[in-house]
Write an enzyme that holds these catalytic residues in place. Sequence first.
Site, PDB file in Angstrom:
ATOM      1  N   HIS A   9      41.844  33.153  46.344  1.00 18.51           N
ATOM      2  CA  HIS A   9      43.085  32.067  45.945  1.00 18.51           C
ATOM      3  C   HIS A   9      43.749  32.216  47.090  1.00 18.51           C
ATOM      4  O   HIS A   9      44.950  32.788  47.855  1.00 18.51           O
ATOM      5  CB  HIS A   9      43.362  32.658  45.047  1.00 18.51           C
ATOM      6  CG  HIS A   9      42.900  31.997  43.421  1.00 18.51           C
ATOM      7  ND1 HIS A   9      43.097  31.980  42.048  1.00 18.51           N
ATOM      8  CD2 HIS A   9      41.525  32.556  42.865  1.00 18.51           C
ATOM      9  CE1 HIS A   9      42.122  31.527  41.768  1.00 18.51           C
ATOM     10  NE2 HIS A   9      40.958  32.201  42.172  1.00 18.51           N
TER      11      HIS A   9
ATOM     12  N   TYR B 211      51.520  28.552  36.932  1.00 13.49           N
ATOM     13  CA  TYR B 211      52.834  29.272  36.583  1.00 13.49           C
ATOM     14  C   TYR B 211      53.877  28.212  35.824  1.00 13.49           C
ATOM     15  O   TYR B 211      54.498  27.406  37.428  1.00 13.49           O
ATOM     16  CB  TYR B 211      53.850  30.723  37.835  1.00 13.49           C
ATOM     17  CG  TYR B 211      52.648  31.460  38.170  1.00 13.49           C
ATOM     18  CD1 TYR B 211      52.008  31.285  39.074  1.00 13.49           C
ATOM     19  CD2 TYR B 211      53.305  33.312  37.089  1.00 13.49           C
ATOM     20  CE1 TYR B 211      51.269  32.624  39.740  1.00 13.49           C
ATOM     21  CE2 TYR B 211      52.442  34.071  37.561  1.00 13.49           C
ATOM     22  CZ  TYR B 211      51.807  34.150  38.493  1.00 13.49           C
ATOM     23  OH  TYR B 211      50.852  35.253  38.817  1.00 13.49           O
TER      24      TYR B 211
ATOM     25  N   PRO C  12      54.832  40.957  34.727  1.00 11.85           N
ATOM     26  CA  PRO C  12      53.380  41.123  34.750  1.00 11.85           C
ATOM     27  C   PRO C  12      54.003  39.747  36.276  1.00 11.85           C
ATOM     28  O   PRO C  12      53.102  38.781  36.819  1.00 11.85           O
ATOM     29  CB  PRO C  12      52.694  40.623  34.560  1.00 11.85           C
ATOM     30  CG  PRO C  12      53.608  40.478  32.737  1.00 11.85           C
ATOM     31  CD  PRO C  12      54.594  41.919  32.731  1.00 11.85           C
TER      32      PRO C  12
ATOM     33  N   LYS D  59      52.627  42.173  40.015  1.00 14.86           N
ATOM     34  CA  LYS D  59      52.709  43.315  40.803  1.00 14.86           C
ATOM     35  C   LYS D  59      52.121  44.775  40.691  1.00 14.86           C
ATOM     36  O   LYS D  59      52.004  45.720  41.629  1.00 14.86           O
ATOM     37  CB  LYS D  59      53.948  43.175  41.878  1.00 14.86           C
ATOM     38  CG  LYS D  59      54.273  42.108  43.167  1.00 14.86           C
ATOM     39  CD  LYS D  59      53.656  42.115  43.950  1.00 14.86           C
ATOM     40  CE  LYS D  59      53.387  41.137  45.052  1.00 14.86           C
ATOM     41  NZ  LYS D  59      52.153  40.810  45.250  1.00 14.86           N
TER      42      LYS D  59
ATOM     43  N   TYR E 165      53.969  37.286  47.314  1.00  9.64           N
ATOM     44  CA  TYR E 165      52.562  37.096  46.152  1.00  9.64           C
ATOM     45  C   TYR E 165      51.192  37.660  46.189  1.00  9.64           C
ATOM     46  O   TYR E 165      51.208  38.849  45.974  1.00  9.64           O
ATOM     47  CB  TYR E 165      52.665  35.786  45.865  1.00  9.64           C
ATOM     48  CG  TYR E 165      51.154  35.535  44.730  1.00  9.64           C
ATOM     49  CD1 TYR E 165      52.551  35.098  43.520  1.00  9.64           C
ATOM     50  CD2 TYR E 165      50.193  35.213  44.938  1.00  9.64           C
ATOM     51  CE1 TYR E 165      51.450  35.432  42.223  1.00  9.64           C
ATOM     52  CE2 TYR E 165      49.587  35.561  44.126  1.00  9.64           C
ATOM     53  CZ  TYR E 165      50.314  35.297  42.451  1.00  9.64           C
ATOM     54  OH  TYR E 165      49.623  35.261  41.592  1.00  9.64           O
TER      55      TYR E 165
HETATM   56  P1  RFL Z   1      47.409  52.770  33.699  1.00  8.64           P
HETATM   57  O1  RFL Z   1      46.654  51.555  33.952  1.00  8.64           O
HETATM   58  O2  RFL Z   1      47.776  52.359  31.757  1.00  8.64           O
HETATM   59  O3  RFL Z   1      46.240  54.347  33.489  1.00  8.64           O
HETATM   60  C1  RFL Z   1      46.570  55.650  33.321  1.00  8.64           C
HETATM   61  C2  RFL Z   1      46.166  56.239  32.291  1.00  8.64           C
HETATM   62  O4  RFL Z   1      46.464  57.134  31.885  1.00  8.64           O
HETATM   63  C3  RFL Z   1      45.930  57.250  30.381  1.00  8.64           C
HETATM   64  N1  RFL Z   1      46.873  58.676  29.250  1.00  8.64           N
HETATM   65  C4  RFL Z   1      45.855  60.254  29.826  1.00  8.64           C
HETATM   66  N2  RFL Z   1      45.417  61.079  30.145  1.00  8.64           N
HETATM   67  C5  RFL Z   1      45.263  62.291  29.765  1.00  8.64           C
HETATM   68  N3  RFL Z   1      47.040  62.662  29.560  1.00  8.64           N
HETATM   69  C6  RFL Z   1      47.768  61.911  28.942  1.00  8.64           C
HETATM   70  N4  RFL Z   1      48.275  62.770  28.429  1.00  8.64           N
HETATM   71  C7  RFL Z   1      47.095  60.480  29.265  1.00  8.64           C
HETATM   72  N5  RFL Z   1      48.594  59.540  29.103  1.00  8.64           N
HETATM   73  C8  RFL Z   1      47.913  58.135  29.353  1.00  8.64           C
HETATM   74  C9  RFL Z   1      45.483  56.559  29.446  1.00  8.64           C
HETATM   75  O5  RFL Z   1      44.598  56.356  29.094  1.00  8.64           O
HETATM   76  C10 RFL Z   1      45.072  56.008  31.091  1.00  8.64           C
HETATM   77  O6  RFL Z   1      43.673  55.285  31.037  1.00  8.64           O
HETATM   78  O7  RFL Z   1      47.905  53.141  34.674  1.00  8.64           O
HETATM   79  P2  RFL Z   1      47.670  53.131  36.489  1.00  8.64           P
HETATM   80  O8  RFL Z   1      45.453  53.835  36.623  1.00  8.64           O
HETATM   81  O9  RFL Z   1      48.917  52.791  36.903  1.00  8.64           O
HETATM   82  O10 RFL Z   1      47.488  51.543  36.484  1.00  8.64           O
HETATM   83  C11 RFL Z   1      48.341  50.472  36.124  1.00  8.64           C
HETATM   84  C12 RFL Z   1      47.728  48.694  35.707  1.00  8.64           C
HETATM   85  O11 RFL Z   1      47.060  49.407  34.682  1.00  8.64           O
HETATM   86  C13 RFL Z   1      49.359  47.891  35.089  1.00  8.64           C
HETATM   87  O12 RFL Z   1      50.141  48.249  36.715  1.00  8.64           O
HETATM   88  C14 RFL Z   1      49.020  46.312  35.765  1.00  8.64           C
HETATM   89  O13 RFL Z   1      47.581  46.574  34.531  1.00  8.64           O
HETATM   90  C15 RFL Z   1      49.710  46.380  35.622  1.00  8.64           C
HETATM   91  N6  RFL Z   1      49.284  44.635  35.296  1.00  8.64           N
HETATM   92  C16 RFL Z   1      48.959  43.500  36.486  1.00  8.64           C
HETATM   93  N7  RFL Z   1      48.856  44.070  37.471  1.00  8.64           N
HETATM   94  C17 RFL Z   1      48.485  43.761  39.161  1.00  8.64           C
HETATM   95  O14 RFL Z   1      48.537  43.875  39.953  1.00  8.64           O
HETATM   96  N8  RFL Z   1      48.456  41.825  38.931  1.00  8.64           N
HETATM   97  C18 RFL Z   1      48.237  41.743  38.317  1.00  8.64           C
HETATM   98  O15 RFL Z   1      47.330  40.277  37.853  1.00  8.64           O
HETATM   99  C19 RFL Z   1      49.211  42.235  36.294  1.00  8.64           C
HETATM  100  N9  RFL Z   1      48.653  41.447  35.071  1.00  8.64           N
HETATM  101  C20 RFL Z   1      49.491  43.597  34.671  1.00  8.64           C
HETATM  102  C21 RFL Z   1      48.818  42.988  34.323  1.00  8.64           C
HETATM  103  C22 RFL Z   1      49.644  44.645  33.312  1.00  8.64           C
HETATM  104  C23 RFL Z   1      49.382  43.727  31.994  1.00  8.64           C
HETATM  105  N10 RFL Z   1      49.939  44.539  30.665  1.00  8.64           N
HETATM  106  C24 RFL Z   1      49.235  44.689  28.860  1.00  8.64           C
HETATM  107  C25 RFL Z   1      51.101  45.922  31.163  1.00  8.64           C
HETATM  108  C26 RFL Z   1      49.188  41.503  33.178  1.00  8.64           C
HETATM  109  C27 RFL Z   1      49.405  42.325  31.842  1.00  8.64           C
HETATM  110  C28 RFL Z   1      49.391  42.366  30.730  1.00  8.64           C
HETATM  111  C1  PHB Z   2      46.377  37.950  35.140  1.00  3.25           C
HETATM  112  O1  PHB Z   2      45.090  36.881  35.092  1.00  3.25           O
HETATM  113  O2  PHB Z   2      46.008  38.246  33.790  1.00  3.25           O
HETATM  114  C2  PHB Z   2      47.608  37.645  35.220  1.00  3.25           C
HETATM  115  C3  PHB Z   2      47.488  36.408  36.455  1.00  3.25           C
HETATM  116  C4  PHB Z   2      48.413  36.608  37.046  1.00  3.25           C
HETATM  117  C5  PHB Z   2      49.483  37.466  36.817  1.00  3.25           C
HETATM  118  C6  PHB Z   2      49.728  38.165  36.029  1.00  3.25           C
HETATM  119  C7  PHB Z   2      48.846  38.681  35.013  1.00  3.25           C
HETATM  120  O3  PHB Z   2      50.898  37.285  37.344  1.00  3.25           O
END
Ligand code: RFL
Ligand code: PHB
Length: 394
Positions: A76, A205, A297, A301, A389
């Site tokens: 993008h 956004y 989110p 980041k 970004y």
């Molecule tokens: P995770 O993905 O939470 O994985 C942690 C893993 O550890 C396991 N776990 C355990 N295992 C063993 N023993 C225990 N006691 C444990 N406790 C937990 C869990 O089951 C899990 O599998 O952390 P990790 O790997 O550090 O990854 C981080 C990312 O998942 C997170 O930062 C992103 O998803 C955040 N996020 C976004 N980040 C971006 O860079 N770009 C985005 O566009 C973006 N969009 C988002 C997002 C997060 C969102 N939510 C729901 C919080 C959009 C949303 C809606």
């Molecule tokens: C997504 O596609 O899930 C998404 C994209 C951009 C954001 C957060 C979530 O800032």
Amino acid sequence: MVNRMKTQVGIIGGGPSGLLLSQLLHRRGIDTILLEKHTREHVLGRIRAGVLEHGFCELMREAGVGTRMDREGADHHGINIAHDGRLHRIDLHGLTGGKTVKVYGQTELTRDLYEARDAMGEVVIHEAGNVLPHDLTTDAPFLTWERNGETFRADCEFIVGADGYHGVSRAAIPRDVLREYEKIYPFGWLGVLSRTKPVSDELIYSSHERGFALCSLRNPRLSRYYIQVPLADRAEGWSDDAFWAELKRRLPAEVAGRLETGPSIEKSIAPLRSYVAEPMRHGRLFLAGDAAHIVPPTGAKGLNSAASDIHYLYHALIDHFERGDNTGIERYSDRALARVWKAQRFSWWMTNLLHLFPDEPPYAQRLQRVEMEYLLSSDAARTSLAENYVGLPF
Ligand code: RFL
Ligand code: PHB
């Protein structure tokens, strides 16, 4: 009876952080054990991030898992901000001297990491219960866990806590050592995934008087949309029709008019929070990713900050195992936190810029408006947004 084993790096958490680190280390001949609380299906069912920085993509390639990402992910060159009924494009590519972001779902890259592991005959120990790290400030730390009624122990040289915000590793750092910084926002994001044609091939956004909205996508047939909702709302309380109607109200008429709607295939609410735990190392335990820090989110980041931790940690461990050089290990926490805090600032700023804060005094609301007007009228302000970004350098 305790089943005993040995490894160089014991990793708690089979999310993207743990999987990526384990894969990178494996390719350099460093042995890891990876413990995950849930099943693979559960991990792959979590619909989360979609926007990857260049540095993240480079790590995926270095881990040997970039092929499908490069084939199916989309580069993008810009994003759009909707304000006062109009779209304003931020030319990421033009403002950063040619940098872009890649849209490729967290689910997809997690699947790629699992499949690469399968191909190498390596396992992730799923459904590991009661995982605990021990003796972190000695030379002989170890992990214990339970599975199918049996108890296991792995003696490790280092332990990595990549177990997300609700994990156990951060809790292993004594209260008088750990410093926590937190900000909770008074709203959440209701997200919907649907098999519909995305309304725009670049993200939108939207800042609107009814609240924030985001139009994102996974591929040309899969859309991801979000709207700001009160914290008290429940996803079950939002019918698909109500979601689409509210999303349309928050978009410029021209965009709303061409929005394709359809049944949701996933619908969930995520609260918005900023959080940092310091330090990110305690003895032979390293925290990485959401285990140490969370962002709202808005700036995309979260996963990208996790990747920068993995970058520093990977190089620190390689220097240790390949050259006996411990500088990277000693400096891991400071280096990782320096970049983490910049992502915190940016995510906080984007969140403040774009959301509705109904309880803020009129003065703050006017400042928010003028911040937006300044951004949309100044190349310098747009350049600042763009360089953050696409991702600051590691
Ligand atoms: P995770 O993905 O939470 O994985 C942690 C893993 O550890 C396991 N776990 C355990 N295992 C063993 N023993 C225990 N006691 C444990 N406790 C937990 C869990 O089951 C899990 O599998 O952390 P990790 O790997 O550090 O990854 C981080 C990312 O998942 C997170 O930062 C992103 O998803 C955040 N996020 C976004 N980040 C971006 O860079 N770009 C985005 O566009 C973006 N969009 C988002 C997002 C997060 C969102 N939510 C729901 C919080 C959009 C949303 C809606
Ligand atoms: C997504 O596609 O899930 C998404 C994209 C951009 C954001 C957060 C979530 O800032």
